[in-house]
Write a protein that holds these residues in place. Structure first.
Motif, PDB file in Angstrom:
ATOM      1  N   ASP A   1       0.469   4.821  -4.883  1.00  0.00           N
ATOM      2  CA  ASP A   1       0.758   4.327  -6.233  1.00  0.00           C
ATOM      3  C   ASP A   1       1.486   2.992  -6.196  1.00  0.00           C
ATOM      4  O   ASP A   1       1.361   2.172  -7.109  1.00  0.00           O
ATOM      5  N   LEU A   2       2.287   2.797  -5.172  1.00  0.00           N
ATOM      6  CA  LEU A   2       3.073   1.563  -5.080  1.00  0.00           C
ATOM      7  C   LEU A   2       2.396   0.528  -4.177  1.00  0.00           C
ATOM      8  O   LEU A   2       3.031  -0.444  -3.763  1.00  0.00           O
ATOM      9  N   SER A   3       1.122   0.752  -3.863  1.00  0.00           N
ATOM     10  CA  SER A   3       0.338  -0.143  -2.989  1.00  0.00           C
ATOM     11  C   SER A   3       1.038  -0.396  -1.658  1.00  0.00           C
ATOM     12  O   SER A   3       1.116  -1.530  -1.174  1.00  0.00           O
ATOM     13  N   LEU A   4       1.584   0.661  -1.076  1.00  0.00           N
ATOM     14  CA  LEU A   4       2.278   0.511   0.211  1.00  0.00           C
ATOM     15  C   LEU A   4       1.569   1.291   1.317  1.00  0.00           C
ATOM     16  O   LEU A   4       2.027   1.301   2.452  1.00  0.00           O
ATOM     17  N   TRP A   5       0.447   1.945   0.960  1.00  0.00           N
ATOM     18  CA  TRP A   5      -0.177   2.868   1.908  1.00  0.00           C
ATOM     19  C   TRP A   5      -0.573   2.176   3.206  1.00  0.00           C
ATOM     20  O   TRP A   5      -0.347   2.688   4.300  1.00  0.00           O
ATOM     21  N   ASP A   6      -1.136   0.955   3.090  1.00  0.00           N
ATOM     22  CA  ASP A   6      -1.577   0.274   4.321  1.00  0.00           C
ATOM     23  C   ASP A   6      -0.390  -0.259   5.131  1.00  0.00           C
ATOM     24  O   ASP A   6      -0.573  -0.747   6.242  1.00  0.00           O
ATOM     25  N   LYS A   7       0.816  -0.156   4.573  1.00  0.00           N
ATOM     26  CA  LYS A   7       2.005  -0.625   5.311  1.00  0.00           C
ATOM     27  C   LYS A   7       2.841   0.542   5.821  1.00  0.00           C
ATOM     28  O   LYS A   7       3.969   0.349   6.260  1.00  0.00           O
ATOM     29  N   LYS A   8       2.287   1.762   5.742  1.00  0.00           N
ATOM     30  CA  LYS A   8       3.133   2.931   5.998  1.00  0.00           C
ATOM     31  C   LYS A   8       3.735   2.942   7.402  1.00  0.00           C
ATOM     32  O   LYS A   8       4.812   3.485   7.599  1.00  0.00           O
ATOM     33  N   ASP A   9       3.044   2.329   8.372  1.00  0.00           N
ATOM     34  CA  ASP A   9       3.572   2.348   9.733  1.00  0.00           C
ATOM     35  C   ASP A   9       4.326   1.074  10.102  1.00  0.00           C
ATOM     36  O   ASP A   9       4.806   0.933  11.220  1.00  0.00           O
ATOM     37  N   SER A  10       4.411   0.139   9.131  1.00  0.00           N
ATOM     38  CA  SER A  10       5.094  -1.129   9.432  1.00  0.00           C
ATOM     39  C   SER A  10       6.600  -0.928   9.395  1.00  0.00           C
ATOM     40  O   SER A  10       7.114  -0.136   8.618  1.00  0.00           O
TER      41      SER A  10
END
Lengths: 306, 253
Positions: A121-130
């Motif tokens: 929802d917060l457009s953070l999914w592709d950054k989850k491992d960063s």
């Protein structure tokens, strides 16, 4: 309906003797978006900090859904998610790690599906491992929102959520807030952007020098907002408004050199055309003309300066 | 009891340790080896035995204690000071956790780490000198009690400190001298009689004496006194922590 947060007789005096909050009485309605406006140092953050358990009050009580924040702090705090103003993050932790940590801290069992939903929802999914240190300022702020939402709070405090966030991202935040409100979450936000309060809030509260000086439905404030003033700089000063123009409710300003007309922009006829025609008929000449709109900002500034 | 919160804090702190594994584990091993080279070989060639134990063997409990004390204080003080410094403490304070749970998480992790380091040093020492532990259970009890007590003490320092200087001050200016003067490298009976009395005011003497007793059954003071003093210091630290959370000292004001 009983308020979800009720604050009574709350005050805060710091050890230095500085009185950050004078007696505050305030109720927050279930399911609303409440915008708390106030200049820097007005006591917004102190108020939020006390409700969330970060600072101790000097006097007074706060009930969160009926639970006293001090006697029954576990029940009170587990309902609240807090997004502070400053970007406080664990730089070397991953996004997924820090959001999962928050959920554990609030005593909720693991729920990867919920955390995935929050991050998407917060457009953070592709950054989850960063690692957080590698993220931009706007992303860090969304990570903080994700942390606050990780434990499914009923009440969300957003302290200056869109400070330093670009226009597009701010609109995105607003969408997130609307979605949350639709799901039943009560939102209290502090903001410097009057535009944000106008856009989002159901009710607006103004705090200054540790006191709540106004709490009103936004719709009522918007009625005041809808008014405009037209100022005519006269060629020669008048001592009084000519009787021929008495129907317009005109006022004289600046020793008779200015004629002020207040009108409602939302009504079908503003009356400007007929006023100008009547002025010509009365032989009154003007050298210049300006219009100004009273905004929430004007109301705010005039309240705070008073 | 919010056990999930305790676990979350504990896991977070432990993963911080594992991120800095080199510094956490390799450096104590290197410094212990150096102590053995310098003290064990150089001094040990002149003092062959202390109370029937070879000098190199005699200093092992003191060396372990030296590391456990400094590690406990450093880990725990940094563990709580850092969230205060970067501001992430807001989340701990606004979470539905009691101070007991916060302390369990932070102090538990700090103590775990210093126990691990203590055991690693013991193993390293075993490479240099023959080791025989007479009372392994008591050895572990002393190790755990000391780690927990000094982690609590470090937690207090971390809350009290409002700058990195203060954070370093207590370990450097108080703990290190007390440990060196507390009989890590010698028996109190080797001191002139006046200094023996002075040494008894040093709390670290009791910790090292008791710990050394669990290895070799030799002690400067009786074991019961050692345990009593350690428990007393533990109680004092717990009292201070209770007061900190009750008043919100340096946390909620």
């Amino acid at each position: 309906m009983s308020p979800i947060i009720s604050i009574s007789g709350l005050s805060k005096t710091y050890a230095t003797g500085f009185m950050a909050l004078k007696t505050i009485d305030l109720g927050i309605n279930r399911g609303e978006i409440f915008a708390l406006l106030g200049p820097n140092g007005a006591g917004k953050t102190t108020l939020i900090s006390i409700i969330c358990g970060i600072a101790n009050p000097s006097t007074g009580h706060v009930l969160v859904d009926g639970h006293d924040i001090q006697r029954d702090y576990r029940a009170a705090r587990s309902l609240i998610g807090l997004v502070p103003q400053e970007l406080h993050t664990d730089a070397f932790e991953s996004v997924w790690g820090t959001v999962s940590f928050s959920r554990g801290l609030f005593g909720k069992p693991k729920n990867p599906a919920h955390i995935e939903k929050v991050l998407r929802d917060l457009s953070l999914w592709d950054k989850k491992d960063s690692k957080i240190v590698t993220l931009s300022g706007g992303m860090k702020r969304r990570v903080m929102i994700a942390k606050a939402l990780s434990h499914e709070p009923q009440i969300l405090f957003l302290d200056e959520p869109t400070a330093g966030v670009d226009v597009e991202l701010r609109k995105g935040m607003w969408d997130v807030m609307r979605t949350l409100q639709a799901s039943g979450v009560t939102i209290i936000l502090t903001t410097h952007y009057i535009e944000e309060a106008e856009e989002m809030a159901d009710r607006v509260g103004v705090i200054n020098k540790g006191e709540i000086i106004l709490v009103e439905e936004k719709a009522k404030l918007m009625q005041k907002l809808g008014r405009k003033r037209m100022k005519l700089h006269l060629g020669s000063p008048l001592t009084e408004v000519p009787t021929a123009l008495s129907t317009y409710n005109l006022a004289l300003a600046d020793d008779g050199k200015e004629l002020v007309y207040t009108y409602d922009t939302k009504s079908e006829r503003t009356g400007i055309t007929s006023l100008l025609a009547d002025l010509r008929d009365a032989g009154i000449k003007f050298t210049d003309l300006e219009t100004t709109q009273s905004s929430l900002e004007d109301i705010f500034v005039s309240l705070v300066r008073a | 009891m919010n056990f999930r919160a305790v676990r979350a804090i504990y896991k977070f702190e432990m993963s911080r340790t594992f991120r800095t594994l080199l510094q956490s584990v390799v450096s104590p091993v290197v410094s212990t080896s150096l102590y053995f080279v310098v003290f064990g070989s150089a001094i040990g060639s002149r003092i062959t035995q202390v109370e029937g134990v070879s000098y190199g063997t005699f200093i092992v409990p003191g060396l372990v204690m030296l590391s456990v004390l400094t590690q406990s204080i450093t880990n725990a003080s940094f563990g709580i000071y850092f969230p205060k410094f970067v501001g992430t403490i807001y989340e701990i304070l606004s979470a539905p956790v009691s101070y007991v749970e916060i302390v369990l998480g932070y102090v538990g992790a700090a103590a775990t780490k210093s126990i691990i380091v203590g055991l690693i040093i013991l193993a390293t020492a075993g490479l240099f000198v023959p080791l025989h532990i007479h009372h392994p259970i008591w050895m572990l009890i002393f190790l755990i009690l000391t780690s927990v007590t000094f982690s609590l003490f470090g937690f207090i320092i971390g809350i009290w400190a409002d700058g990195f200087e203060k954070l370093q001050m207590i370990p450097l200016l108080i703990i290190t001298p007390l440990t060196f003067l507390g009989g890590s490298f010698y028996s109190i009976s080797m001191l002139p009689s006046g200094w023996q009395t002075v040494a008894l005011f040093n709390p670290v003497v009791y910790l090292i004496s008791g710990f050394r007793w669990s290895f070799y059954e030799i002690a400067d003071v009786s074991v019961a006194v050692s345990i009593g003093m350690t428990l007393g210091f533990l109680a004092i630290c717990m009292g201070i922590v209770w007061w900190i959370f009750k008043t919100g000292y340096r946390l909620k004001n």
